[in-house]
Design a protein around this motif. Structure first.
Motif, PDB file in Angstrom:
ATOM      1  N   GLN A  74       0.839  -1.198   0.000  1.00 16.31           N
ATOM      2  CA  GLN A  74       0.000   0.000   0.000  1.00 16.31           C
ATOM      3  C   GLN A  74       0.875   1.249   0.000  1.00 16.31           C
ATOM      4  O   GLN A  74       0.652   2.198  -0.769  1.00 16.31           O
ATOM      5  CB  GLN A  74      -0.895  -0.017   1.241  1.00 16.31           C
ATOM      6  N   MET A  75       1.904   1.260   0.850  1.00 17.52           N
ATOM      7  CA  MET A  75       2.807   2.406   0.913  1.00 17.52           C
ATOM      8  C   MET A  75       3.593   2.549  -0.387  1.00 17.52           C
ATOM      9  O   MET A  75       3.778   3.656  -0.902  1.00 17.52           O
ATOM     10  CB  MET A  75       3.745   2.265   2.107  1.00 17.52           C
ATOM     11  N   ASN A 116       1.411   4.092  -3.170  1.00 13.82           N
ATOM     12  CA  ASN A 116       1.241   5.536  -3.037  1.00 13.82           C
ATOM     13  C   ASN A 116       2.541   6.287  -3.311  1.00 13.82           C
ATOM     14  O   ASN A 116       2.509   7.406  -3.844  1.00 13.82           O
ATOM     15  CB  ASN A 116       0.701   5.874  -1.645  1.00 13.82           C
ATOM     16  N   GLU A 142       2.075   4.469   6.311  1.00 13.26           N
ATOM     17  CA  GLU A 142       0.782   3.793   6.367  1.00 13.26           C
ATOM     18  C   GLU A 142      -0.375   4.779   6.464  1.00 13.26           C
ATOM     19  O   GLU A 142      -1.473   4.521   5.963  1.00 13.26           O
ATOM     20  CB  GLU A 142       0.779   2.853   7.580  1.00 13.26           C
ATOM     21  N   THR A 143      -0.139   5.930   7.079  1.00 13.92           N
ATOM     22  CA  THR A 143      -1.216   6.889   7.313  1.00 13.92           C
ATOM     23  C   THR A 143      -1.427   7.846   6.151  1.00 13.92           C
ATOM     24  O   THR A 143      -2.312   8.697   6.209  1.00 13.92           O
ATOM     25  CB  THR A 143      -0.895   7.711   8.575  1.00 13.92           C
ATOM     26  N   MET A 144      -0.631   7.713   5.096  1.00 12.73           N
ATOM     27  CA  MET A 144      -0.747   8.646   3.976  1.00 12.73           C
ATOM     28  C   MET A 144      -1.626   8.032   2.881  1.00 12.73           C
ATOM     29  O   MET A 144      -1.259   7.059   2.237  1.00 12.73           O
ATOM     30  CB  MET A 144       0.629   8.981   3.408  1.00 12.73           C
ATOM     31  N   SER A 145      -2.787   8.612   2.674  1.00 12.57           N
ATOM     32  CA  SER A 145      -3.744   8.095   1.700  1.00 12.57           C
ATOM     33  C   SER A 145      -3.445   8.626   0.307  1.00 12.57           C
ATOM     34  O   SER A 145      -2.652   9.553   0.127  1.00 12.57           O
ATOM     35  CB  SER A 145      -5.165   8.507   2.102  1.00 12.57           C
ATOM     36  N   ARG A 146      -4.135   8.061  -0.685  1.00 10.70           N
ATOM     37  CA  ARG A 146      -4.000   8.534  -2.059  1.00 10.70           C
ATOM     38  C   ARG A 146      -4.449   9.998  -2.156  1.00 10.70           C
ATOM     39  O   ARG A 146      -3.825  10.805  -2.872  1.00 10.70           O
ATOM     40  CB  ARG A 146      -4.836   7.666  -3.000  1.00 10.70           C
ATOM     41  N   ALA A 147      -5.500  10.359  -1.427  1.00  9.40           N
ATOM     42  CA  ALA A 147      -5.954  11.753  -1.459  1.00  9.40           C
ATOM     43  C   ALA A 147      -4.883  12.691  -0.918  1.00  9.40           C
ATOM     44  O   ALA A 147      -4.675  13.791  -1.452  1.00  9.40           O
ATOM     45  CB  ALA A 147      -7.242  11.898  -0.645  1.00  9.40           C
ATOM     46  N   GLN A 148      -4.167  12.259   0.130  1.00  9.55           N
ATOM     47  CA  GLN A 148      -3.095  13.080   0.684  1.00  9.55           C
ATOM     48  C   GLN A 148      -1.919  13.176  -0.283  1.00  9.55           C
ATOM     49  O   GLN A 148      -1.246  14.204  -0.347  1.00  9.55           O
ATOM     50  CB  GLN A 148      -2.644  12.528   2.027  1.00  9.55           C
ATOM     51  N   ASP A 200      -2.153  13.226  -3.523  1.00  8.38           N
ATOM     52  CA  ASP A 200      -2.544  14.229  -4.517  1.00  8.38           C
ATOM     53  C   ASP A 200      -2.490  15.642  -3.929  1.00  8.38           C
ATOM     54  O   ASP A 200      -2.077  16.596  -4.603  1.00  8.38           O
ATOM     55  CB  ASP A 200      -3.955  13.932  -5.038  1.00  8.38           C
TER      56      ASP A 200
END
Length: 457
Positions: free
Chosen positions: A336-337, A340, A416-422, A424
Motif C-alpha cells: 500500500q505504501m 502511493n 501507512e497513514t498517507m492516503s491517495r488523497a493526501q 494528490d
C-alpha cells in the motif's frame, strides 16, 4: 490559605495562562493535574503535525488495541526477567520470528534494543571482539582494528568507531552513485578489518548497497587471502520492507558472510519508538566476552545490551504486530505504501519540475527528488521551507554525503497513514509552493544562483 485571586483562578481559569511556565528553577509549588495537562498541551500545540511529518521514518500511528497494550504495560521494567518472565519470553519469540524472516540457517540468538543505534553498537562490538579472538588464536597482534562502510550509513557507525577506538574506513559516494558495491569496498580491506557494514535502505535515497556483490567479494577474499571478514547488514529501515516487497532479493542470512543484522521496530516494524532488534546468524557469532551473567533480581540472567532498565511495552507492541499482521498483513501494508509512493513519484515527474531519483530500483516506500533543469530563483531548501510555512508539510531538503555533497535533494516518506488523497494534495501543495517561489524567489544560498550571479544570493 489560598488568596481570593487563587480561589477565583481555580474556579474560572488556570494559573498557566498568566504565569511564566517553569523552565529553569525547580518549581516551589505544584499545580493541579488539569492545569499541568493544559500547560503541556499549550506547548505541544506548537509542534508539527505527525501526520504531515514526511521526514521521519519513525512510526506515528498504531491501532487502538496496540495503544492499549502499550498503556497498560508502561510500568513493566523489561530487564526484571525474574519478575516478568513472560515479557522476556515474548522478546525471544520476536527474535526467533525475525531470524526466520531473515532466513537464519539454524539456532541463533539476538535481543531487543532501544533502537537501531544500540543494535549497531552491539553488533559492531561483537565484530570487534570476534576479530580479536581470531587474531589471538592465530598468535597475531591485535593492533588497530578498522571497520569498512560507505558514506551512505547513519552517523551511528562513525559514533561507534570513535567511542570504541576503531578506525573508520569510509567509502566516499559519487555524484551519480549513492550506494556502495564490491569494487568500492575491496581497496579498504586488510587483516585488521573487523567487518564490513552494508545498508539496506539508506536514509538518503532509500536504496540498498550491493550486498550480494560485497558478500561475493568477502568470499573471494576468504578463499584467496585467508581473511574471514564478516558482513553486518544495517537493516534499520529496510529490514521490515525487503522481506515483504522483494522476498526473492537476497540480502540476509541467505548470504554466507552476513553474520548479523539490525532492524528498527519503530520504523517499518510499525511500532512507536523506541524499539530495535539485533539478530545473529548463529549463536557463535555473538562474542561471549560481551555476555554478562548477573544475579541481581532473584534470577541469574545473561545480558549483552548496553541499556539496563527499559520498558517492556514496545516489545509487547512489536509482538502484537507480528501476530496481528503476519506475513500477509505486513506485505499488504508495505505494498500500500509502495503504491502511493509510486503515484507521488509519477505526479512529481508529471509537473515537469522534478527529477525522481532511482524509483525504478528496489527502494523503501519513499520518493527522493530534486529540481530538474535550471531554477535560478530558488532551490530545494526553499521548497521545503515554503511547504512548511504554507501547508505544514515537513519534507526535508539536504545535501548528500561526500563526494556527492554538491547534490541536494528532497525526500518524502510515504507511510501507512498517507492516503491517495493526501498524495494528490501534497503534489498540489508542492506545485503551489514552486509557483510562489517562481514569483518571489528563495531565501537560501543556492549553487544555481551562485552559478548565475557569482554571489551566494
Amino acid at each position: 490559605m489560598a488568596t481570593r485571586d487563587e480561589r477565583t483562578a481555580a474556579l474560572y481559569g488556570n494559573r498557566f495562562l498568566t504565569e511564566e511556565v517553569p523552565s529553569t528553577l525547580f518549581p516551589a509549588t505544584g499545580m493541579s493535574p488539569t492545569d499541568t495537562m493544559r500547560m503541556l498541551g499549550e506547548d505541544l500545540a506548537l509542534e508539527g503535525d505527525p501526520m504531515r511529518n514526511l521526514a521521519t521514518f519513525v512510526t506515528t500511528w498504531m491501532e487502538p488495541e496496540a495503544q492499549r497494550i502499550i498503556a497498560e504495560n508502561l510500568h513493566r521494567n523489561f530487564i526484571d526477567h525474574a519478575e516478568y518472565p513472560i515479557s522476556a519470553e515474548i522478546e525471544q519469540r520476536c527474535v526467533r520470528m525475525l531470524a526466520d524472516l531473515f532466513h537464519a540457517p539454524g539456532e541463533t540468538t539476538g535481543c531487543r534494543t532501544q533502537g537501531s543505534s544500540e543494535a549497531i553498537m552491539l553488533g559492531a562490538l561483537s565484530l570487534k571482539w570476534k576479530w580479536k579472538e581470531r587474531h589471538q588464536a592465530a598468535g597475531l597482534s591485535v593492533g588497530t582494528p578498522n571497520l569498512v562502510f560507505g558514506g551512505d550509513v547513519h552517523v551511528v557507525w562513525e559514533k561507534f568507531c570513535r567511542y570504541f577506538d576503531v578506525e573508520p574506513r569510509i567509502i566516499p559516494l559519487a555524484k551519480d552513485k549513492y550506494t556502495i558495491g564490491p569494487d568500492d569496498v575491496a581497496p579498504f580491506l586488510d587483516e585488521n578489518t573487523i567487518g564490513v557494514a552494508a545498508v539496506l535502505g539508506t536514509t538518503f535515497t532509500g536504496h540498498m548497497d550491493d550486498i550480494v556483490g560485497i558478500n561475493r567479494l568477502l568470499l573471494d577474499v576468504k578463499a584467496e587471502r585467508g581473511l574471514d571478514i564478516p558482513l553486518h547488514v544495517d537493516g534499520a529501515s529496510g529490514g521490515f520492507v525487503w522481506p515483504f516487497l522483494y522476498p526473492d532479493s537476497p540480502w540476509d542470512f541467505r548470504l554466507e558472510q552476513v553474520r548479523s543484522i539490525n532492524v528498527s521496530g519503530h520504523k517499518y516494524g510499525l511500532v512507536y519508538p523506541g524499539i530495535g532488534w539485533l539478530v545473529f546468524r548463529e549463536t557463535a557469532d555473538l562474542a561471549q566476552d560481551l555476555v554478562f551473567y548477573e544475579n541481581y533480581l532473584g534470577k541469574t540472567d545473561a545480558t549483552f545490551t548496553l541499556n539496563f532498565s527499559t520498558g517492556a511495552a514496545m516489545v509487547l507492541a512489536q509482538y502484537y504486530n507480528f501476530v496481528r499482521l503476519g506475513r500477509e498483513g505486513y506485505t499488504y501494508v508495505m505494498k500500500q505504501m509502495q503504491q502511493n509512493a509510486r503515484v507521488l513519484a509519477a505526479n512529481l515527474r508529471d509537473t515537469g519540475r522534478f527529477e525522481v531519483i532511482g524509483d525504478d530500483l528496489e527502494q523503501l516506500p519513499l520518493v527522493a527528488f530534486r529540481l530538474a533543469g535550471d531554477h535560478v530563483g530558488y532551490d530545494e531548501s526553499d521548497i521545503a521551507w515554503q511547504l512548511s510555512a504554507e501547508r505544514g508539510w515537513m519534507v526535508p531538503a539536504y545535501t548528500l554525503p561526500p563526494d556527492a555533497q554538491d547534490v541536494k535533494i528532497l525526500r518524502a516518506l510515504v507511510k501507512e497513514t498517507m492516503s491517495r488523497a493526501q498524495v494528490d494534495r501534497l503534489t498540489q501543495d508542492i506545485d503551489e509552493a514552486c509557483k510562489t517561489l517562481d514569483l518571489k524567489g528563495g531565501a537560501h544560498p543556492s549553487e544555481r544562483r551562485r552559478a548565475k550571479t557569482g554571489t551566494g544570493y
